[in-house]
Design a protein around this motif. Structure first.
Motif, PDB file in Angstrom:
ATOM      1  N   GLY A 148      -8.160   4.081   8.361  1.00 58.40           N
ATOM      2  CA  GLY A 148      -7.537   2.757   8.216  1.00 58.40           C
ATOM      3  C   GLY A 148      -8.121   1.878   7.123  1.00 58.40           C
ATOM      4  N   THR A 149      -8.895   2.461   6.205  1.00 61.25           N
ATOM      5  CA  THR A 149      -9.478   1.622   5.139  1.00 61.25           C
ATOM      6  C   THR A 149      -8.396   1.000   4.250  1.00 61.25           C
ATOM      7  N   GLY A 150      -7.361   1.805   3.903  1.00 56.56           N
ATOM      8  CA  GLY A 150      -6.298   1.314   3.022  1.00 56.56           C
ATOM      9  C   GLY A 150      -5.535   0.155   3.659  1.00 56.56           C
ATOM     10  N   LYS A 171     -12.746  -6.759  -0.843  1.00 61.10           N
ATOM     11  CA  LYS A 171     -13.668  -5.645  -1.117  1.00 61.10           C
ATOM     12  C   LYS A 171     -14.984  -5.862  -0.347  1.00 61.10           C
ATOM     13  N   ALA A 189     -17.439   4.025  -4.929  1.00 60.10           N
ATOM     14  CA  ALA A 189     -16.201   3.512  -4.331  1.00 60.10           C
ATOM     15  C   ALA A 189     -15.716   2.324  -5.171  1.00 60.10           C
ATOM     16  N   THR A 202     -13.698   6.416   8.347  1.00 55.29           N
ATOM     17  CA  THR A 202     -12.996   5.532   7.396  1.00 55.29           C
ATOM     18  C   THR A 202     -11.499   5.475   7.708  1.00 55.29           C
ATOM     19  N   ILE A 262     -20.458   4.411   0.842  1.00 54.14           N
ATOM     20  CA  ILE A 262     -21.226   4.315   2.086  1.00 54.14           C
ATOM     21  C   ILE A 262     -21.118   5.655   2.811  1.00 54.14           C
ATOM     22  N   ASP A 285       0.889  -1.163   0.000  1.00 51.14           N
ATOM     23  CA  ASP A 285       0.000   0.000   0.000  1.00 51.14           C
ATOM     24  C   ASP A 285       0.929   1.215   0.000  1.00 51.14           C
ATOM     25  N   CYS A 290     -21.039   0.882  -3.879  1.00 52.40           N
ATOM     26  CA  CYS A 290     -21.684   2.166  -3.577  1.00 52.40           C
ATOM     27  C   CYS A 290     -20.864   2.864  -2.499  1.00 52.40           C
ATOM     28  N   LYS A 308      -7.597   2.146  -6.025  1.00 45.22           N
ATOM     29  CA  LYS A 308      -8.739   2.202  -5.093  1.00 45.22           C
ATOM     30  C   LYS A 308      -9.537   3.493  -5.272  1.00 45.22           C
TER      31      LYS A 308
HETATM   32  N1  ATP Z   1     -17.143   5.718   1.884  1.00 46.67           N
HETATM   33  C1  ATP Z   1     -16.803   4.545   1.360  1.00 46.67           C
HETATM   34  N2  ATP Z   1     -17.736   3.652   0.987  1.00 46.67           N
HETATM   35  C2  ATP Z   1     -17.401   2.452   0.469  1.00 46.67           C
HETATM   36  N3  ATP Z   1     -16.127   2.058   0.274  1.00 46.67           N
HETATM   37  C3  ATP Z   1     -15.144   2.899   0.616  1.00 46.67           C
HETATM   38  C4  ATP Z   1     -15.404   4.186   1.175  1.00 46.67           C
HETATM   39  N4  ATP Z   1     -14.212   4.801   1.443  1.00 46.67           N
HETATM   40  C5  ATP Z   1     -13.253   3.937   1.058  1.00 46.67           C
HETATM   41  N5  ATP Z   1     -13.794   2.797   0.549  1.00 46.67           N
HETATM   42  C6  ATP Z   1     -13.062   1.629   0.060  1.00 46.67           C
HETATM   43  O1  ATP Z   1     -12.036   1.356   1.005  1.00 46.67           O
HETATM   44  C7  ATP Z   1     -10.868   0.866   0.343  1.00 46.67           C
HETATM   45  C8  ATP Z   1      -9.683   1.795   0.670  1.00 46.67           C
HETATM   46  O2  ATP Z   1      -9.752   2.865  -0.232  1.00 46.67           O
HETATM   47  P1  ATP Z   1      -9.124   4.296  -0.145  1.00 46.67           P
HETATM   48  O3  ATP Z   1      -9.154   4.813  -1.542  1.00 46.67           O
HETATM   49  O4  ATP Z   1      -9.829   5.076   0.898  1.00 46.67           O
HETATM   50  O5  ATP Z   1      -7.649   3.955   0.293  1.00 46.67           O
HETATM   51  P2  ATP Z   1      -6.553   4.835   1.027  1.00 46.67           P
HETATM   52  O6  ATP Z   1      -6.699   6.268   0.643  1.00 46.67           O
HETATM   53  O7  ATP Z   1      -5.260   4.177   0.780  1.00 46.67           O
HETATM   54  O8  ATP Z   1      -6.979   4.635   2.519  1.00 46.67           O
HETATM   55  P3  ATP Z   1      -6.462   5.488   3.788  1.00 46.67           P
HETATM   56  O9  ATP Z   1      -7.336   6.711   3.797  1.00 46.67           O
HETATM   57  O10 ATP Z   1      -6.728   4.549   4.926  1.00 46.67           O
HETATM   58  O11 ATP Z   1      -5.005   5.771   3.560  1.00 46.67           O
HETATM   59  C9  ATP Z   1     -11.231   0.807  -1.151  1.00 46.67           C
HETATM   60  O12 ATP Z   1     -11.719  -0.484  -1.462  1.00 46.67           O
HETATM   61  C10 ATP Z   1     -12.324   1.851  -1.261  1.00 46.67           C
HETATM   62  O13 ATP Z   1     -13.134   1.661  -2.391  1.00 46.67           O
END
Ligand code: ATP
Ligand code: HMH
Length: 263
Positions: free
Chosen positions: A210-212, A237, A181, A208, A203, A103, A201, A173
């Protein structure tokens, strides 16, 4: 039991980094080992401090893990120095690790480039050629491909450019998109070329944090269990959508996900 090593920073508030990774790996029923790159003082409201682990001691952790419990897959998150990049590349090669998800924590949500040029050069030359799947978010996809993303076609092209440059699969992503998303996977193997969209969709949850980290750990867990990249991303996913959709509400800022939503 399969094992996954996470190489990442510690998040004191438990929502991102090593803590998110270990929670995710554990609910996926793989055994988590961890090499910590830095301690961070952070919570749902932001980061106040970063203390990088010195290269010698970082290498000592890597040596402890690799010489004893060789990982079936490795997940790489925040890296704190150029020396750490070199050490990671050395161990991936020495132990012939094939399943490596990285990542590239390179661009902050506000668009600031977080990794200085000297470190980027080593990432590009030494680490990225040893990665099987890179998971850039939208700003990182633009940055690494050098092109502007305006629609699905330009996003597909950008992922392809990154994949060809480092001979790896790329998952671009879509968490930073305004519409949905959707994530996009470009994977070129010896015999074929896959382009897969994972629609989702958006959400409506402000939490959010720690999503990455969570997504890349879930992918690494699935790869360790023997699933293909395409299947591993599909399962991850679904897991991340569930973890965001569970609407956990902790802390005063951008709160963490519910890693245990599926238990
Ligand atoms: N609001 C949301 N609804 C649905 N899915 C989401 C949402 N926000 C992020 N995702 C999903 O979460 C995952 C992480 O995506 P994101 O693009 O936010 O990564 P990132 O920027 O590296 O994360 P971080 O902000 O933790 O560094 C992806 O699969 C993305 O599609
Ligand atoms: C330790 C750490 N790694 C990665 C991120 C990005 O989510 C974070 N906030 N903290």
């Amino acid at each position: 039991m399969k094992t996954v090593l996470t190489i990442a920073g510690s998040d004191a508030s438990g929502g991102a980094g090593i803590q998110a990774d270990i929670k995710t790996l554990t609910v996926h029923k793989v055994y988590a080992t961890s090499c910590i790159t830095a301690l961070t003082a952070q919570n749902t409201k932001g980061i106040t401090g970063i203390m990088p682990v010195p290269p010698d001691f970082f290498e000592e952790q890597m040596d402890s893990v690799f010489s004893d419990i060789k990982p079936d897959a490795v997940k790489i998150g925040m890296i704190a120095s150029k020396e750490q990049v070199e050490i990671i590349a050395k161990y991936l090669q020495k132990y012939s690790i094939k399943q490596v998800v990285a990542d590239p924590v390179m661009i902050s949500t506000s668009g600031t480039v977080l990794v200085e040029e000297k470190v980027r050069e080593v990432l590009y030359e030494k680490l990225f050629p040893n990665i099987s799947l890179l998971t850039p978010n939208l700003p990182e996809t633009e940055f690494l491909s050098g092109g502007k993303i305006t629609d699905r076609k330009t996003r597909e092209k950008a992922a392809e450019i990154i994949a060809k440059r480092w001979n790896c699969a790329v998952l671009s992503k879509g968490g930073h998109s305004e519409q949905n998303a959707d994530d996009f996977l470009y994977e070129k193997s010896f015999e074929s070329r896959k382009k897969v969209w994972y629609p989702a969709c958006r959400i409506n949850n402000p939490n959010t944090h720690g999503t990455g980290c969570t997504l890349s750990s879930a992918i690494a867990a699935n790869l360790a269990k023997g699933f293909s990249i395409e299947e591993s991303v599909k399962k991850a996913k679904d897991y991340i959508s569930g973890a965001i959709g569970a609407m956990l509400n902790l802390g005063q800022g951008n709160g963490p996900l519910d890693h245990m939503w599926d238990l």
